[in-house]
Design an enzyme around this catalytic site. Structure first.
Site, PDB file in Angstrom:
ATOM      1  N   VAL A 179       2.537 -25.469  15.976  1.00 50.78           N
ATOM      2  CA  VAL A 179       2.626 -25.426  14.509  1.00 50.78           C
ATOM      3  C   VAL A 179       1.712 -24.384  13.866  1.00 50.78           C
ATOM      4  O   VAL A 179       1.647 -24.303  12.640  1.00 50.78           O
ATOM      5  CB  VAL A 179       2.342 -26.813  13.886  1.00 50.78           C
ATOM      6  CG1 VAL A 179       3.367 -27.825  14.370  1.00 50.78           C
ATOM      7  CG2 VAL A 179       0.924 -27.288  14.187  1.00 50.78           C
ATOM      8  N   LYS A 180       1.032 -23.583  14.641  1.00 49.46           N
ATOM      9  CA  LYS A 180       0.131 -22.601  14.035  1.00 49.46           C
ATOM     10  C   LYS A 180       0.925 -21.421  13.451  1.00 49.46           C
ATOM     11  O   LYS A 180       2.107 -21.252  13.753  1.00 49.46           O
ATOM     12  CB  LYS A 180      -0.903 -22.144  15.066  1.00 49.46           C
ATOM     13  CG  LYS A 180      -1.831 -23.292  15.523  1.00 49.46           C
ATOM     14  CD  LYS A 180      -2.681 -23.843  14.409  1.00 49.46           C
ATOM     15  CE  LYS A 180      -3.305 -25.209  14.587  1.00 49.46           C
ATOM     16  NZ  LYS A 180      -4.057 -25.501  15.769  1.00 49.46           N
ATOM     17  N   ASN A 181       0.267 -20.611  12.622  1.00 48.56           N
ATOM     18  CA  ASN A 181       0.965 -19.506  11.935  1.00 48.56           C
ATOM     19  C   ASN A 181       1.722 -18.628  12.924  1.00 48.56           C
ATOM     20  O   ASN A 181       2.813 -18.136  12.630  1.00 48.56           O
ATOM     21  CB  ASN A 181      -0.027 -18.646  11.154  1.00 48.56           C
ATOM     22  CG  ASN A 181      -0.596 -19.371   9.935  1.00 48.56           C
ATOM     23  OD1 ASN A 181      -0.175 -20.497   9.636  1.00 48.56           O
ATOM     24  ND2 ASN A 181      -1.524 -18.737   9.237  1.00 48.56           N
ATOM     25  N   LEU A 182       1.116 -18.389  14.088  1.00 55.76           N
ATOM     26  CA  LEU A 182       1.785 -17.677  15.183  1.00 55.76           C
ATOM     27  C   LEU A 182       1.813 -18.650  16.362  1.00 55.76           C
ATOM     28  O   LEU A 182       0.792 -19.253  16.668  1.00 55.76           O
ATOM     29  CB  LEU A 182       0.987 -16.426  15.560  1.00 55.76           C
ATOM     30  CG  LEU A 182       1.617 -15.545  16.628  1.00 55.76           C
ATOM     31  CD1 LEU A 182       2.683 -14.641  16.020  1.00 55.76           C
ATOM     32  CD2 LEU A 182       0.572 -14.692  17.329  1.00 55.76           C
TER      33      LEU A 182
END
Ligand SMILES: *Cc1c(COP(=O)(O)O)cnc(C)c1O
Length: 374
Positions: A179-182
């Site tokens: 779920v992280k930005n990348l």
């Protein structure tokens, strides 16, 4: 809207994974090294070391900074428990620092107040993606041999002034979990300060075997040079990361637009005693989540969940966790905000209409909530 967070696919990922499956190098390999070079280019730095997870990035960065048993590491209590577990993994102990209630990040003042005689490192958490400025303390840190290890798990793509987080000369750790930005599926990276940091982290991630994967294929032996972990980034995950990095601008843009839409809609509600937005310094930040503070949070959480809205809580404070009870210290701000924080759904598949729906539902629930924010 029923999900608080979810990964975004650009459509190139299946081909990227297929290429790895077809060429048969699944573990650490040339794709991992290409991902490292592309990350370094994106961040504007000389080198990046890819690792298995964000937790491993923190653990290995702390080890590379010389942190070990008998040392103490200043961390905010308001973070994912991984930050604290990474400290314990080195044999060091946490010293919990207080936060600013408006940003939920540590400040130079709260970090200074948390320093002790055995403090060897300070781990600011870039909560929500916001850069944390501890420049006022850097001279003191240099004098006392304290290393800053940034937990930038939320902050891939954000800026510190005109430089990228990770490009400011600090030892910085990223997470590329789902779920992280990348995302790499699972993955992480350490941005080393020096070639020596890079050498240490590469040694630690690869079982401290002295030869790289090309040399090993061509020789009859290898030397194990010390303690090491199995924490490399497999090529399968690196291939996902490369595909995600190529499309990162779109993700960053959508996250930015959605956060601004939340800010505008929440502003129109004009319920300052019922809902307060945690500030992200949006002009410099790629938002990881959109966090508000509300009274009677648990009820608001359950009412919104019942309406199919994927609200979350990031995070229950760590100094109140049984695992970390030995290092408990009273943190009145963290304890007060810890029962108020609510993360609204934020991921690239949402639209501005979805934001309207969430804010309208939040308004309905808050109208019938007793109590107010202090
Ligand atoms: C996600 C996260 C981590 C750990 O990263 P993983 O890749 O899940 O191991 C550490 N700190 C914070 C603040 C995080 O959100």
């Amino acid at each position: 809207m029923s999900r608080n967070a979810r990964p975004h696919l650009h459509g190139t990922e299946l081909d990227a994974l297929h290429a790895v499956l077809a060429d048969g190098v699944f573990g650490h390999g040339p794709r991992t090294e290409r991902f490292e070079r592309e990350l370094a280019r994106f961040l504007g730095v000389a080198d990046v070391v890819a690792v298995a997870t964000g937790t491993a990035a923190l653990h290995l960065a702390l080890l590379a900074a010389g942190v070990g048993p008998g040392d103490e590491v200043v961390v905010p209590s308001q973070t994912f428990c991984a930050t604290v577990q990474a400290v314990l993994a080195t044999g060091a102990h946490p010293r919990f620092a207080e936060i600013d209630p408006d940003t939920l990040c540590v400040t130079a003042a709260t970090v200074r107040a948390a320093l002790g005689p055995r403090t060897r490192a300070v781990v600011p958490v870039l909560y929500g993606g916001r850069a944390v400025d501890l420049a006022d303390l850097h001279e003191l840190f240099d004098r006392r041999g304290i290393t800053v290890v940034e937990d930038a798990a939320h902050a891939f793509g954000s800026h510190h002034g005109d430089r990228r987080v990770g490009g400011t000369g600090l030892l910085t750790c990223f997470s590329f979990d789902p779920v992280k930005n990348l995302t790499c599926g699972e993955g992480g990276a350490v941005v080393p300060r020096t070639p020596e940091d890079a050498r240490r982290v590469r040694r630690l991630r690869g079982l401290a075997i002295d030869a790289d994967h090309r040399d090993r294929a061509r020789s009859t032996g290898y030397t194990v040079t010390g303690f090491g972990m199995r924490a490399h980034l497999p090529a399968l995950n690196a291939a996902l990361g490369l595909a995600q990095l190529a499309g990162f601008d779109l993700v960053a843009d959508r996250r930015d637009r959605l956060w601004r839409a939340y800010r505008d809609r929440l502003g129109e509600l004009a319920l300052p005693d019922r809902v307060r937005l945690v500030d992200l310094d949006i002009d410099h930040t790629v938002p990881f989540h959109c966090v508000v503070r509300v009274p009677d949070r648990d009820r608001v959480f359950h009412c919104l969940q019942a309406r199919g809205i994927g609200v979350g809580v990031h995070y229950p404070p760590n100094h109140l966790q049984p695992a970390f009870a030995d290092w408990h210290t009273p943190l009145p701000v963290t304890e007060a905000t810890g029962v108020e924080i609510l993360s609204l759904p934020l991921h690239p598949a949402l639209t501005v209409d979805d934001v309207d729906t969430v804010v309208t539902a939040l308004h309905d629930v808050l109208r019938t909530t007793s109590g107010a924010l202090p």
